[in-house]
Scaffold this motif. Structure first.
Motif, PDB file in Angstrom:
ATOM      1  N   GLU A   1       0.841  -1.192   0.000  1.00  0.00           N
ATOM      2  CA  GLU A   1       0.000   0.000   0.000  1.00  0.00           C
ATOM      3  C   GLU A   1       0.882   1.250   0.000  1.00  0.00           C
ATOM      4  OE1 GLU A   1      -3.512   1.891   2.692  1.00  0.00           O
ATOM      5  OE2 GLU A   1      -3.374  -0.292   2.535  1.00  0.00           O
ATOM      6  N   GLY A   2       0.551   2.182  -0.852  1.00  0.00           N
ATOM      7  CA  GLY A   2       1.350   3.389  -0.996  1.00  0.00           C
ATOM      8  C   GLY A   2       2.425   3.267  -2.062  1.00  0.00           C
ATOM      9  N   TYR A   3       2.599   2.068  -2.618  1.00  0.00           N
ATOM     10  CA  TYR A   3       3.612   1.823  -3.656  1.00  0.00           C
ATOM     11  C   TYR A   3       2.985   1.067  -4.822  1.00  0.00           C
ATOM     12  CZ  TYR A   3       6.672   3.101   0.160  1.00  0.00           C
ATOM     13  OH  TYR A   3       7.272   3.774   1.194  1.00  0.00           O
ATOM     14  N   GLN A   4       1.812   1.517  -5.236  1.00  0.00           N
ATOM     15  CA  GLN A   4       1.116   0.832  -6.303  1.00  0.00           C
ATOM     16  C   GLN A   4       0.385   1.826  -7.179  1.00  0.00           C
ATOM     17  OE1 GLN A   4      -0.857  -2.373  -4.225  1.00  0.00           O
ATOM     18  NE2 GLN A   4      -1.791  -1.031  -2.801  1.00  0.00           N
ATOM     19  N   PRO A   5       0.121   1.456  -8.403  1.00  0.00           N
ATOM     20  CA  PRO A   5       0.464   0.188  -9.045  1.00  0.00           C
ATOM     21  C   PRO A   5       1.974   0.103  -9.280  1.00  0.00           C
ATOM     22  CG  PRO A   5      -0.417   1.676 -10.684  1.00  0.00           C
ATOM     23  CD  PRO A   5      -0.528   2.384  -9.359  1.00  0.00           C
ATOM     24  N   SER A   6       2.437  -1.131  -9.378  1.00  0.00           N
ATOM     25  CA  SER A   6       3.875  -1.318  -9.530  1.00  0.00           C
ATOM     26  C   SER A   6       4.201  -2.355 -10.597  1.00  0.00           C
ATOM     27  CB  SER A   6       4.500  -1.752  -8.197  1.00  0.00           C
ATOM     28  OG  SER A   6       4.137  -3.081  -7.873  1.00  0.00           O
ATOM     29  N   ASN A   7       5.440  -2.281 -11.029  1.00  0.00           N
ATOM     30  CA  ASN A   7       6.037  -3.382 -11.771  1.00  0.00           C
ATOM     31  C   ASN A   7       6.617  -4.279 -10.685  1.00  0.00           C
ATOM     32  OD1 ASN A   7       6.920  -0.894 -13.981  1.00  0.00           O
ATOM     33  ND2 ASN A   7       5.764  -2.640 -14.705  1.00  0.00           N
ATOM     34  N   TYR A   8       5.926  -5.376 -10.410  1.00  0.00           N
ATOM     35  CA  TYR A   8       6.279  -6.278  -9.312  1.00  0.00           C
ATOM     36  C   TYR A   8       7.162  -7.407  -9.831  1.00  0.00           C
ATOM     37  CZ  TYR A   8       5.801  -9.885  -5.776  1.00  0.00           C
ATOM     38  OH  TYR A   8       6.063 -10.861  -4.842  1.00  0.00           O
ATOM     39  N   ILE A   9       8.390  -7.444  -9.335  1.00  0.00           N
ATOM     40  CA  ILE A   9       9.338  -8.476  -9.734  1.00  0.00           C
ATOM     41  C   ILE A   9       9.048  -9.732  -8.911  1.00  0.00           C
ATOM     42  CG2 ILE A   9      11.770  -9.106  -9.861  1.00  0.00           C
ATOM     43  CD1 ILE A   9      12.274  -5.961  -9.841  1.00  0.00           C
ATOM     44  N   SER A  10       8.658 -10.791  -9.586  1.00  0.00           N
ATOM     45  CA  SER A  10       8.315 -12.017  -8.872  1.00  0.00           C
ATOM     46  C   SER A  10       9.483 -12.991  -8.778  1.00  0.00           C
ATOM     47  CB  SER A  10       7.122 -12.715  -9.532  1.00  0.00           C
ATOM     48  OG  SER A  10       7.471 -13.166 -10.823  1.00  0.00           O
ATOM     49  N   THR A  11      10.377 -12.969  -9.770  1.00  0.00           N
ATOM     50  CA  THR A  11      11.467 -13.946  -9.789  1.00  0.00           C
ATOM     51  C   THR A  11      12.703 -13.325 -10.431  1.00  0.00           C
ATOM     52  OG1 THR A  11       9.801 -15.670 -10.147  1.00  0.00           O
ATOM     53  CG2 THR A  11      12.103 -16.302 -10.457  1.00  0.00           C
ATOM     54  N   VAL A  12      13.842 -13.537  -9.795  1.00  0.00           N
ATOM     55  CA  VAL A  12      15.139 -13.153 -10.363  1.00  0.00           C
ATOM     56  C   VAL A  12      16.079 -14.333 -10.149  1.00  0.00           C
ATOM     57  CG1 VAL A  12      17.097 -11.566 -10.297  1.00  0.00           C
ATOM     58  CG2 VAL A  12      14.807 -10.736  -9.720  1.00  0.00           C
ATOM     59  N   ILE A  13      16.640 -14.830 -11.244  1.00  0.00           N
ATOM     60  CA  ILE A  13      17.599 -15.936 -11.158  1.00  0.00           C
ATOM     61  C   ILE A  13      18.730 -15.669 -12.150  1.00  0.00           C
ATOM     62  CG2 ILE A  13      18.015 -18.408 -11.519  1.00  0.00           C
ATOM     63  CD1 ILE A  13      15.084 -18.922 -10.849  1.00  0.00           C
ATOM     64  N   VAL A  14      19.943 -15.857 -11.697  1.00  0.00           N
ATOM     65  CA  VAL A  14      21.112 -15.852 -12.569  1.00  0.00           C
ATOM     66  C   VAL A  14      21.769 -17.220 -12.409  1.00  0.00           C
ATOM     67  CG1 VAL A  14      23.370 -14.817 -13.051  1.00  0.00           C
ATOM     68  CG2 VAL A  14      21.444 -13.358 -12.376  1.00  0.00           C
ATOM     69  N   SER A  15      22.135 -17.825 -13.522  1.00  0.00           N
ATOM     70  CA  SER A  15      22.797 -19.124 -13.505  1.00  0.00           C
ATOM     71  C   SER A  15      24.028 -19.072 -12.595  1.00  0.00           C
ATOM     72  CB  SER A  15      23.222 -19.493 -14.927  1.00  0.00           C
ATOM     73  OG  SER A  15      24.023 -20.644 -14.924  1.00  0.00           O
ATOM     74  N   PRO A  16      24.251 -20.108 -11.778  1.00  0.00           N
ATOM     75  CA  PRO A  16      25.405 -20.106 -10.873  1.00  0.00           C
ATOM     76  C   PRO A  16      26.737 -19.803 -11.570  1.00  0.00           C
ATOM     77  CG  PRO A  16      23.978 -21.941 -10.351  1.00  0.00           C
ATOM     78  CD  PRO A  16      23.426 -21.315 -11.610  1.00  0.00           C
ATOM     79  N   ASP A  17      26.913 -20.241 -12.797  1.00  0.00           N
ATOM     80  CA  ASP A  17      28.159 -19.992 -13.530  1.00  0.00           C
ATOM     81  C   ASP A  17      28.329 -18.530 -13.944  1.00  0.00           C
ATOM     82  OD1 ASP A  17      28.724 -22.677 -13.329  1.00  0.00           O
ATOM     83  OD2 ASP A  17      28.006 -23.161 -15.343  1.00  0.00           O
ATOM     84  N   TYR A  18      27.265 -17.729 -13.849  1.00  0.00           N
ATOM     85  CA  TYR A  18      27.313 -16.331 -14.305  1.00  0.00           C
ATOM     86  C   TYR A  18      27.069 -15.336 -13.170  1.00  0.00           C
ATOM     87  CZ  TYR A  18      27.735 -18.167 -18.921  1.00  0.00           C
ATOM     88  OH  TYR A  18      28.215 -18.825 -20.026  1.00  0.00           O
ATOM     89  N   ARG A  19      27.045 -15.803 -11.959  1.00  0.00           N
ATOM     90  CA  ARG A  19      26.844 -14.905 -10.826  1.00  0.00           C
ATOM     91  C   ARG A  19      28.096 -14.091 -10.537  1.00  0.00           C
ATOM     92  NH1 ARG A  19      23.405 -19.162  -7.126  1.00  0.00           N
ATOM     93  NH2 ARG A  19      21.624 -19.186  -8.546  1.00  0.00           N
ATOM     94  N   ARG A  20      27.890 -12.987  -9.846  1.00  0.00           N
ATOM     95  CA  ARG A  20      28.968 -12.070  -9.447  1.00  0.00           C
ATOM     96  C   ARG A  20      29.603 -11.376 -10.651  1.00  0.00           C
ATOM     97  NH1 ARG A  20      27.229 -11.024  -4.987  1.00  0.00           N
ATOM     98  NH2 ARG A  20      27.274 -12.589  -3.353  1.00  0.00           N
ATOM     99  N   ARG A  21      28.814 -11.222 -11.714  1.00  0.00           N
ATOM    100  CA  ARG A  21      29.280 -10.491 -12.901  1.00  0.00           C
ATOM    101  C   ARG A  21      28.416  -9.258 -13.166  1.00  0.00           C
ATOM    102  NH1 ARG A  21      30.656 -15.158 -17.378  1.00  0.00           N
ATOM    103  NH2 ARG A  21      31.676 -16.611 -15.952  1.00  0.00           N
ATOM    104  N   GLY A  22      27.498  -8.961 -12.245  1.00  0.00           N
ATOM    105  CA  GLY A  22      26.659  -7.769 -12.372  1.00  0.00           C
ATOM    106  C   GLY A  22      25.394  -7.950 -13.177  1.00  0.00           C
ATOM    107  N   PHE A  23      25.036  -9.188 -13.530  1.00  0.00           N
ATOM    108  CA  PHE A  23      23.863  -9.388 -14.375  1.00  0.00           C
ATOM    109  C   PHE A  23      22.552  -9.080 -13.647  1.00  0.00           C
ATOM    110  CE2 PHE A  23      26.794 -12.388 -16.733  1.00  0.00           C
ATOM    111  CZ  PHE A  23      27.062 -11.469 -17.722  1.00  0.00           C
TER     112      PHE A  23
END
Length: 182
Positions: free
Chosen positions: A96-118
């Protein structure tokens, strides 16, 4: 070269998204395969204790819901390295107070590509570069209180913790909602 794009044809990356969901299943609290969907609000603590034997079949509902949402993909020549799925015009009492929104439901980066800023680049894309007509005044998401790397990124990007639901995902594991004005 890995690029970050808003993807309107989500089916193009369907198999890769499914593979990332299965690979990251047990990193989420509760596991993705134990959830009813991408915006489940009730019963998260019960889902945290569920034991899922066949992750591939159990994750199909979650996968389908991701494909029905907007998608930002991190890809290299068609091979998906990470993704962010989000809903446009999302509303819930916890935000409440932050809508309507673009609600991010899922964020996944492949383990081999993590810590690269993706993940950071996908967040920056949703914050500043969406196609006209789907931008909302706010960008929101939720996670769990022990997801320290995600929480750190959200805070670095200027997101504000707007709601905490104590023990919502089990003893000592809160559901936390974050928001930022676009």
């Amino acid at each position: 070269m890995t690029t970050i794009d808003y993807i309107s044809e989500t089916e193009r990356f369907s198999d890769g998204i499914r593979e990332l969901l299965v690979a990251a299943d047990d990193e989420f609290v509760p596991r993705l395969s134990a959830r009813e969907g991408t915006t489940q609000r009730e019963g998260l603590a019960d889902a945290s204790s569920a034991d899922t034997e066949d992750v591939g079949d159990a994750i199909e509902s979650y996968h389908s819901q991701c494909l029905d949402q907007h998608l930002i993909a991190c890809h290299d020549r068609g091979d998906i390295r990470g993704f962010m799925s989000f809903r446009e015009g999302y509303r819930t009492s916890e935000l409440e107070g932050y809508q309507p929104s673009n609600y991010i439901s899922t964020v996944i980066v492949s383990p081999d590509y993590r810590r690269r800023g993706f993940a950071r680049k996908m967040y920056k894309r949703i914050l500043s570069d969406l196609p006209p007509g789907i931008e909302c005044p706010y960008v929101t998401t939720r996670t769990w209180s022990t997801n320290h790397s995600h929480l750190s990124l959200l805070e670095e990007l200027g997101f504000e913790n707007v709601t905490n639901l104590p023990d919502d995902r089990g003893d000592g594991i809160d559901t936390v909602y974050y928001a930022i004005e676009r």
